[in-house]
Write a protein that holds these residues in place. Sequence first.
Motif, PDB file in Angstrom:
ATOM      1  N   CYS A 102     -30.965  76.481  15.761  1.00 23.58           N
ATOM      2  CA  CYS A 102     -30.156  77.592  15.260  1.00 23.58           C
ATOM      3  C   CYS A 102     -29.432  78.363  16.365  1.00 23.58           C
ATOM      4  O   CYS A 102     -28.437  79.044  16.077  1.00 23.58           O
ATOM      5  CB  CYS A 102     -31.032  78.593  14.489  1.00 23.58           C
ATOM      6  N   HIS A 103     -29.926  78.276  17.598  1.00 24.66           N
ATOM      7  CA  HIS A 103     -29.413  79.183  18.625  1.00 24.66           C
ATOM      8  C   HIS A 103     -28.907  78.513  19.900  1.00 24.66           C
ATOM      9  O   HIS A 103     -28.388  79.212  20.768  1.00 24.66           O
ATOM     10  CB  HIS A 103     -30.502  80.200  18.990  1.00 24.66           C
ATOM     11  N   ALA A 104     -29.037  77.210  20.027  1.00 30.47           N
ATOM     12  CA  ALA A 104     -28.495  76.527  21.204  1.00 30.47           C
ATOM     13  C   ALA A 104     -27.085  76.030  20.889  1.00 30.47           C
ATOM     14  O   ALA A 104     -26.785  75.667  19.748  1.00 30.47           O
ATOM     15  CB  ALA A 104     -29.382  75.352  21.599  1.00 30.47           C
ATOM     16  N   PHE A 105     -26.197  76.043  21.876  1.00 29.11           N
ATOM     17  CA  PHE A 105     -24.888  75.443  21.663  1.00 29.11           C
ATOM     18  C   PHE A 105     -25.075  73.975  21.260  1.00 29.11           C
ATOM     19  O   PHE A 105     -25.792  73.232  21.921  1.00 29.11           O
ATOM     20  CB  PHE A 105     -24.039  75.539  22.924  1.00 29.11           C
ATOM     21  N   GLY A 106     -24.469  73.586  20.169  1.00 20.05           N
ATOM     22  CA  GLY A 106     -24.623  72.232  19.679  1.00 20.05           C
ATOM     23  C   GLY A 106     -25.752  72.066  18.687  1.00 20.05           C
ATOM     24  O   GLY A 106     -25.909  70.981  18.112  1.00 20.05           O
ATOM     25  N   GLY A 107     -26.561  73.132  18.464  1.00 16.91           N
ATOM     26  CA  GLY A 107     -27.618  73.056  17.457  1.00 16.91           C
ATOM     27  C   GLY A 107     -27.029  72.842  16.077  1.00 16.91           C
ATOM     28  O   GLY A 107     -25.935  73.333  15.763  1.00 16.91           O
ATOM     29  N   GLU A 108     -27.744  72.123  15.217  1.00 11.98           N
ATOM     30  CA  GLU A 108     -27.164  71.747  13.928  1.00 11.98           C
ATOM     31  C   GLU A 108     -26.854  72.951  13.043  1.00 11.98           C
ATOM     32  O   GLU A 108     -25.949  72.889  12.193  1.00 11.98           O
ATOM     33  CB  GLU A 108     -28.096  70.783  13.188  1.00 11.98           C
ATOM     34  N   ARG A 109     -27.548  74.067  13.252  1.00 12.92           N
ATOM     35  CA  ARG A 109     -27.282  75.257  12.432  1.00 12.92           C
ATOM     36  C   ARG A 109     -26.649  76.396  13.247  1.00 12.92           C
ATOM     37  O   ARG A 109     -26.343  77.448  12.694  1.00 12.92           O
ATOM     38  CB  ARG A 109     -28.575  75.754  11.783  1.00 12.92           C
ATOM     39  N   THR A 110     -26.458  76.193  14.539  1.00 11.50           N
ATOM     40  CA  THR A 110     -25.873  77.239  15.380  1.00 11.50           C
ATOM     41  C   THR A 110     -24.453  77.550  14.930  1.00 11.50           C
ATOM     42  O   THR A 110     -23.645  76.647  14.724  1.00 11.50           O
ATOM     43  CB  THR A 110     -25.856  76.810  16.853  1.00 11.50           C
ATOM     44  N   GLY A 111     -24.186  78.832  14.735  1.00  7.61           N
ATOM     45  CA  GLY A 111     -22.855  79.250  14.331  1.00  7.61           C
ATOM     46  C   GLY A 111     -22.592  79.146  12.843  1.00  7.61           C
ATOM     47  O   GLY A 111     -21.478  79.415  12.395  1.00  7.61           O
TER      48      GLY A 111
END
Length: 477
Positions: free
Chosen positions: A324-333
Amino acid sequence: MKIFKEKLGRVLASIALVFVLLVGVGGYTAWYHLFRDVPLTYESPEEHFKYGSIGTEPSQGVPYWIWLVLPRIFPDKLPGAGGYTSLGITWEEGKETPVGFTKKTIGFPRVGITCAVCHTATYRTSPVEKPYIFPAGPSNKFDLQGYIRFLGAAASDPRFNADYILDEIKYNHDFSWVENLLYRFLIIPQTKKALLQQNTDFEWMNSRPNWGPGRIDPFNPVKFNTLKLPKDDTIGNSDMMPIWNQKLHKGSALHWDGLETSLKETVQTGAIGDGATKDSLPVADLQRVEDYITELAPPKYPFAIDEQLASKGNQVFANTCASCHAFGGERTGTVIPVEEVGTDRHRLDMWTQQAADTYNHFGDGYPWDFSQLRKTNGYVSVSLDGLWIRAPYLHNGSVPSLEDLLEKPENRPKTFYRGYDVYDSLRVGFVSEGKEAERVGFKYDTTVAANSNQGHLYGTDLSNNDKKALIEYLKTL
């Protein structure tokens, strides 16, 4: 008779010429002192971000010389000593205006606000130290609501008149006789009228909880004052956001609830929310702001980091937070439904489908236009770049430190003080308790509407050792 007519003709021509000259001189004088628009340019992109115009001066700008002396005339309307700095405003040495305030001449010098007024972070390591300033970070200490209320309170006072104000301006500036007349009979009375109208336009704030420093209700002013939608009872109080590093945020939903997907529109609607109009919106200047925040990296954590512990925390982050919170995470953004994240829903409910639809038509007929505003059902799972200086945490700033955020809601502080920018490197946040924090800060009560610190249970079940490791890693982001 013929000679008489010729003389009369010359006299009339002379009178006509004098009349034309007088009208011309009068028109030029009026244009020069009231409407002349002097371009404001800064070579440095950072200086442009901090002090460049975003188009707020024509409708919302306060005459500079009036603005300058108001704290001296009305110190009783401010929360403490120090003039505007008592409202959490940061003033760099040698500058005519504080960070986030522009001085632009439109006939006469006017002060307007810029993106940097809400999006500039500061910290100090001790109460006597000068603040370190980071453009495009979230302000922790600026009290925008207090600033609006100060201007309204000053304009409502009988002392807001030409005699008081002109006498005070004399300590800083000598007006010409033309300027003196214009300020006495036009500029000061019209400024009073405009500030009183602004005070009326923001009366709706008085029926809702105070924002407090570092927070803002970002879109109720747009709904009520810009879009002219009916006033409702929603509360949008939320933390000011960082806007740096946008090249890595490309594709992410924007604002806490993801109500925008276009960075260009977000920058432009931000200027309109701050007071720019359809006709004053400076598209090229705002493009420069967009370019700056796209490339600007967040500041590095300035204190020592235990690299071995941070390395362990990296693994905890990968297993617990990265999706959820790493750049490139599947739910980030992406927008996480409010029922899942469990945080206070007032900010989400404030923005309506009607507001989105109306705003998308706001620029119809202009070279710029809006089309990406929307209504969502939750909050964005934001990336955590520069997390160390983004305290307090959650979208409403209800949790003072990272250490507190990894506690279950019942163990998080029920009250604390925010708006004090001395840093607490042990808890990873700002000092939020003690005499100085209480003296300078705003008491944040999590039982007040829109202030809840519930939700975001992710990581709260980790062991104490894993929590310590995770926090050490989060310092490096």
